[in-house]
Structures are given as C-alpha cells and as structure tokens.
Design a protein around this motif. Structure first.
Motif, PDB file in Angstrom:
ATOM      1  N   ALA A  11       0.861  -1.335  -0.234  1.00 19.57           N
ATOM      2  CA  ALA A  11      -0.284   0.064  -0.033  1.00 19.57           C
ATOM      3  C   ALA A  11       1.153   0.934   0.091  1.00 19.57           C
ATOM      4  O   ALA A  11       0.801   2.464  -0.718  1.00 19.57           O
ATOM      5  CB  ALA A  11      -0.967  -0.153   0.865  1.00 19.57           C
ATOM      6  N   LEU A  12       1.615   1.420   0.888  1.00 16.98           N
ATOM      7  CA  LEU A  12       2.572   2.600   1.021  1.00 16.98           C
ATOM      8  C   LEU A  12       3.585   2.477  -0.770  1.00 16.98           C
ATOM      9  O   LEU A  12       3.605   3.548  -0.748  1.00 16.98           O
ATOM     10  CB  LEU A  12       3.550   2.368   2.307  1.00 16.98           C
ATOM     11  N   LEU A  13       4.125   1.419  -1.077  1.00 13.40           N
ATOM     12  CA  LEU A  13       5.000   1.753  -2.628  1.00 13.40           C
ATOM     13  C   LEU A  13       3.562   2.045  -3.368  1.00 13.40           C
ATOM     14  O   LEU A  13       3.962   2.933  -3.768  1.00 13.40           O
ATOM     15  CB  LEU A  13       5.068  -0.054  -2.815  1.00 13.40           C
ATOM     16  N   GLU A  14       2.738   1.726  -3.058  1.00 13.55           N
ATOM     17  CA  GLU A  14       1.984   1.818  -4.621  1.00 13.55           C
ATOM     18  C   GLU A  14       1.770   3.883  -3.964  1.00 13.55           C
ATOM     19  O   GLU A  14       1.356   4.600  -5.032  1.00 13.55           O
ATOM     20  CB  GLU A  14       0.746   1.808  -4.537  1.00 13.55           C
ATOM     21  N   GLN A  15       1.409   4.329  -2.729  1.00 13.29           N
ATOM     22  CA  GLN A  15       1.449   5.777  -2.451  1.00 13.29           C
ATOM     23  C   GLN A  15       2.185   6.469  -2.842  1.00 13.29           C
ATOM     24  O   GLN A  15       2.234   7.627  -3.397  1.00 13.29           O
ATOM     25  CB  GLN A  15       0.871   5.749  -0.838  1.00 13.29           C
ATOM     26  N   LEU A  16       3.295   6.003  -2.673  1.00 16.39           N
ATOM     27  CA  LEU A  16       4.579   6.820  -3.199  1.00 16.39           C
ATOM     28  C   LEU A  16       4.637   6.820  -4.696  1.00 16.39           C
ATOM     29  O   LEU A  16       5.034   7.924  -4.550  1.00 16.39           O
ATOM     30  CB  LEU A  16       5.652   6.322  -2.866  1.00 16.39           C
ATOM     31  N   ALA A  17       4.407   6.224  -5.157  1.00 14.37           N
ATOM     32  CA  ALA A  17       4.499   6.004  -6.639  1.00 14.37           C
ATOM     33  C   ALA A  17       3.296   6.626  -7.682  1.00 14.37           C
ATOM     34  O   ALA A  17       3.662   7.495  -8.253  1.00 14.37           O
ATOM     35  CB  ALA A  17       4.820   4.571  -7.617  1.00 14.37           C
ATOM     36  N   SER A  18       2.594   6.700  -6.351  1.00  3.82           N
ATOM     37  CA  SER A  18       1.062   7.705  -7.441  1.00  3.82           C
ATOM     38  C   SER A  18       1.340   8.469  -7.095  1.00  3.82           C
ATOM     39  O   SER A  18       1.413   9.868  -8.362  1.00  3.82           O
ATOM     40  CB  SER A  18       0.165   7.427  -6.474  1.00  3.82           C
ATOM     41  N   LEU A  19       2.037   9.390  -5.513  1.00  2.00           N
ATOM     42  CA  LEU A  19       2.478  11.141  -5.209  1.00  2.00           C
ATOM     43  C   LEU A  19       3.376  11.177  -6.221  1.00  2.00           C
ATOM     44  O   LEU A  19       3.075  12.084  -7.119  1.00  2.00           O
ATOM     45  CB  LEU A  19       2.546  10.938  -3.880  1.00  2.00           C
ATOM     46  N   LEU A  20       4.637  10.284  -6.465  1.00  2.00           N
ATOM     47  CA  LEU A  20       5.378  11.408  -7.390  1.00  2.00           C
ATOM     48  C   LEU A  20       5.415  11.180  -9.770  1.00  2.00           C
ATOM     49  O   LEU A  20       5.659  12.400  -9.427  1.00  2.00           O
ATOM     50  CB  LEU A  20       6.832   9.787  -6.868  1.00  2.00           C
ATOM     51  N   GLU A  21       4.610  10.057  -9.353  1.00  2.00           N
ATOM     52  CA  GLU A  21       4.297   9.918 -10.919  1.00  2.00           C
ATOM     53  C   GLU A  21       3.681  10.797 -10.691  1.00  2.00           C
ATOM     54  O   GLU A  21       3.742  12.286 -12.093  1.00  2.00           O
ATOM     55  CB  GLU A  21       3.444   9.096 -11.103  1.00  2.00           C
ATOM     56  N   LYS A  22       2.287  12.499 -10.355  1.00  2.00           N
ATOM     57  CA  LYS A  22       1.326  12.959 -10.412  1.00  2.00           C
ATOM     58  C   LYS A  22       2.214  14.205 -10.218  1.00  2.00           C
ATOM     59  O   LYS A  22       1.856  14.867 -10.671  1.00  2.00           O
ATOM     60  CB  LYS A  22       0.397  12.794  -8.886  1.00  2.00           C
ATOM     61  N   GLU A  23       3.491  14.015  -9.682  1.00  2.00           N
ATOM     62  CA  GLU A  23       3.985  15.366  -9.750  1.00  2.00           C
ATOM     63  C   GLU A  23       5.252  15.304 -10.928  1.00  2.00           C
ATOM     64  O   GLU A  23       6.179  15.877 -10.716  1.00  2.00           O
ATOM     65  CB  GLU A  23       5.056  15.678  -8.360  1.00  2.00           C
ATOM     66  N   GLY A  24       4.928  14.191 -11.923  1.00  2.00           N
ATOM     67  CA  GLY A  24       5.715  14.327 -12.836  1.00  2.00           C
ATOM     68  C   GLY A  24       7.062  13.536 -12.994  1.00  2.00           C
ATOM     69  O   GLY A  24       7.787  13.306 -14.757  1.00  2.00           O
ATOM     70  N   ILE A  49      14.632   6.019  -3.463  1.00  2.00           N
ATOM     71  CA  ILE A  49      13.558   5.710  -1.629  1.00  2.00           C
ATOM     72  C   ILE A  49      13.579   4.352  -1.143  1.00  2.00           C
ATOM     73  O   ILE A  49      13.265   3.450  -2.099  1.00  2.00           O
ATOM     74  CB  ILE A  49      12.429   6.773  -2.146  1.00  2.00           C
ATOM     75  N   ILE A  50      14.548   4.313   0.197  1.00  2.00           N
ATOM     76  CA  ILE A  50      14.704   3.026   0.027  1.00  2.00           C
ATOM     77  C   ILE A  50      14.470   2.735   1.614  1.00  2.00           C
ATOM     78  O   ILE A  50      14.523   3.519   2.725  1.00  2.00           O
ATOM     79  CB  ILE A  50      16.208   2.536  -0.081  1.00  2.00           C
ATOM     80  N   ASP A  51      13.329   1.746   1.812  1.00  2.00           N
ATOM     81  CA  ASP A  51      12.694   1.645   3.086  1.00  2.00           C
ATOM     82  C   ASP A  51      13.925   0.913   4.035  1.00  2.00           C
ATOM     83  O   ASP A  51      14.394  -0.367   3.913  1.00  2.00           O
ATOM     84  CB  ASP A  51      11.260   1.206   3.394  1.00  2.00           C
ATOM     85  N   ILE A  52      14.872   0.761   4.968  1.00  2.00           N
ATOM     86  CA  ILE A  52      16.002   0.410   5.361  1.00  2.00           C
ATOM     87  C   ILE A  52      15.450  -1.094   6.463  1.00  2.00           C
ATOM     88  O   ILE A  52      16.204  -1.696   6.680  1.00  2.00           O
ATOM     89  CB  ILE A  52      15.917   1.266   6.563  1.00  2.00           C
ATOM     90  N   GLY A  53      14.124  -0.877   6.457  1.00  2.00           N
ATOM     91  CA  GLY A  53      14.132  -2.092   7.334  1.00  2.00           C
ATOM     92  C   GLY A  53      12.960  -3.610   6.406  1.00  2.00           C
ATOM     93  O   GLY A  53      12.053  -4.059   7.127  1.00  2.00           O
ATOM     94  N   LEU A  54      13.486  -3.337   5.702  1.00  2.00           N
ATOM     95  CA  LEU A  54      13.095  -4.679   4.098  1.00  2.00           C
ATOM     96  C   LEU A  54      13.297  -6.253   5.284  1.00  2.00           C
ATOM     97  O   LEU A  54      13.998  -6.097   6.022  1.00  2.00           O
ATOM     98  CB  LEU A  54      13.785  -4.439   2.590  1.00  2.00           C
ATOM     99  N   PRO A  55      12.215  -6.648   4.908  1.00  2.00           N
ATOM    100  CA  PRO A  55      12.580  -8.764   5.228  1.00  2.00           C
ATOM    101  C   PRO A  55      13.270  -9.560   4.956  1.00  2.00           C
ATOM    102  O   PRO A  55      13.946 -10.038   5.694  1.00  2.00           O
ATOM    103  CB  PRO A  55      10.969  -8.716   5.429  1.00  2.00           C
ATOM    104  N   ASP A  56      14.390  -8.481   4.457  1.00  2.00           N
ATOM    105  CA  ASP A  56      14.757  -9.963   3.234  1.00  2.00           C
ATOM    106  C   ASP A  56      16.309  -9.117   2.956  1.00  2.00           C
ATOM    107  O   ASP A  56      17.123  -9.829   4.149  1.00  2.00           O
ATOM    108  CB  ASP A  56      14.713 -10.737   1.716  1.00  2.00           C
ATOM    109  N   VAL A  57      16.514  -8.590   2.535  1.00  2.00           N
ATOM    110  CA  VAL A  57      18.141  -8.308   2.010  1.00  2.00           C
ATOM    111  C   VAL A  57      17.994  -6.094   2.690  1.00  2.00           C
ATOM    112  O   VAL A  57      16.820  -5.681   2.043  1.00  2.00           O
ATOM    113  CB  VAL A  57      18.510  -7.707   0.838  1.00  2.00           C
ATOM    114  N   SER A  58      18.424  -5.550   4.286  1.00  2.00           N
ATOM    115  CA  SER A  58      18.333  -4.592   4.428  1.00  2.00           C
ATOM    116  C   SER A  58      18.879  -3.531   3.668  1.00  2.00           C
ATOM    117  O   SER A  58      19.808  -3.520   3.039  1.00  2.00           O
ATOM    118  CB  SER A  58      18.577  -4.251   5.524  1.00  2.00           C
TER     119      SER A  58
END
Length: 225
Positions: A11-24, A49-58
């Motif tokens: 959900a957060l991934l798509e929220q961020l992608a949508s936000l940034l795509e709307k900004e061009g 933009i990288i989440d540092i709390g990723l479950p597989d590779v940090s």
C-alpha cells in the motif's frame, strides 16, 4: 527524472509511486531488497527511496551495494520513528537524507526535490539560466517573465538538460531518465521533443539554448543564473 522506490509494504509503495508520478517523475518499483538492489545498480536513476526495514535484504545493505558499485545518485531513506540506530547506519553507508514514518507527503516531495537539486548543483526550486526560469516545484517555465506552455515530456527533457547544464547528454541517456524501464524508447522521439523545445524557447533563433553535438547528443548552452 527517474526514481526507484524500494518498499515491502504494498500500500505504501503504491501510495508513494502514485504521489511521485503525479508530480511528473518516472517511477520504478521494487517490493523487496533483492530486486531493489539489482535495479539500484542496473537502472539509470536520478534518486532512490529505500525503506531501511526491508525483511529480506536490509535497506542498509542495498545502499552499501549501490555505493560499492559506484552509484552516486541521492538516496532518501524511510525509517521508523524509533529506528535511530538504523538511520545512523544508513547515513554512514551512503544515504543522503531520511524521512520518518509516518510522514507528510509534502515533506517527502520537498526532500526529493532538494536532493535532486543538490545533486545537480542548484540551490533553489527556481532554476534560472539566461532569460529562462524553470520552476521545478510548479513544473512551469518562463522567459523574461512570460509563461511558455510545455507538454509533460517537453518539460521532462528540458528539466533534465537544465539540471545538467553544460554537460553533453546523449539521446540514450535522455531516454533512460524520462521513460520507465518498460516503455519502448525511440531516439527519433527525443529529436522531436528537442525540436519543439527550440521552437518554443527561441522562436527568433537568437539564443540557441540547446546545442546539438553531432554523434554525441545535446547540451544546454546558456550560463546558469
């Protein structure tokens, strides 16, 4: 500008992608550290933009990997409010800035814009060169105070050339930074965008703001303001 988001929360991934795509922005997505690390090293990017709390590779390991591969583009990390140790570790590994979750969208956008400007040596959202002023926040262009209307892709091409003023930018590099990985690219389309930009920016052909270097690409030729 082409960005990569590495975030395992769908959900957060798509929220961020949508936000940034709307900004061009052109946005690439990765839902885990393994895929994201590969994309971070193989794709032509302007910022990650990288989440540092990723479950597989940090996220920290992803940053170490891309910096180890010589990638110098800015990295913005997403961190939990109580994750100060991981935040410090990520900054030491080569991250440039951070946003604490949950965050305000405007704050994230402001930090993204600031990192992109800083990486290109510009200090403010309004980029001035000769009689032209490009407002990277409003996505607008003026010449001596008069507005010039641009299409979305004309703006992307102009922004990239201006952000890298004085550099020779090949058609391939332009294509890589304005289109996503799955878009079919045609260098002839870049020629069309540049030709239209010249007609809009310099109809009297007195300034010649965009040089063509045969066999090499294009260069924004006017001095920075």
């Amino acid at each position: 500008m082409r960005l990569l988001i590495i975030e395992d929360e769908t959900a957060l991934l798509e929220q961020l992608a949508s936000l940034l795509e709307k900004e061009g922005f052109t946005v690439e997505r990765a839902a885990n550290g393994e895929d994201g690390g590969w994309m971070a090293c193989e794709f032509a990017l302007d910022l990650a933009i990288i989440d540092i709390g990723l479950p597989d590779v940090s996220g920290v390991d992803v940053i170490r990997k891309l910096r180890g591969e010589g990638k110098a583009y800015p990295v913005l990390i997403l961190t939990a409010r109580d994750g100060w140790r991981a935040k410090v570790e990520a900054l030491e590994a080569g991250a440039d800035d951070y946003v604490v979750k949950p965050f305000h969208e405007e704050e994230l956008l402001a930090r993204v814009r600031a990192l992109l400007r800083r990486a290109s040596g510009w200090a403010s959202a309004a980029i001035s060169s000769g009689p032209f002023t490009l407002d990277t926040r409003a996505k607008s262009l003026e010449r001596d105070g008069d507005a010039i209307e641009l299409t979305a892709y004309e703006y992307k091409v102009l922004e990239y050339l201006l952000m890298h003023a004085g550099e020779v930018i090949s058609k391939t590099r332009l294509s890589e930074h304005i289109y996503d990985e799955e878009t079919e690219r045609d260098s002839n389309v870049i020629e069309v965008f540049v030709r239209r930009l010249r007609a809009k920016l310099d109809p009297e052909e007195t300034l010649n703001p965009i040089d063509t270097l045969r066999g090499q690409g294009y260069r924004w030729s006017l001095p920075r303001g």
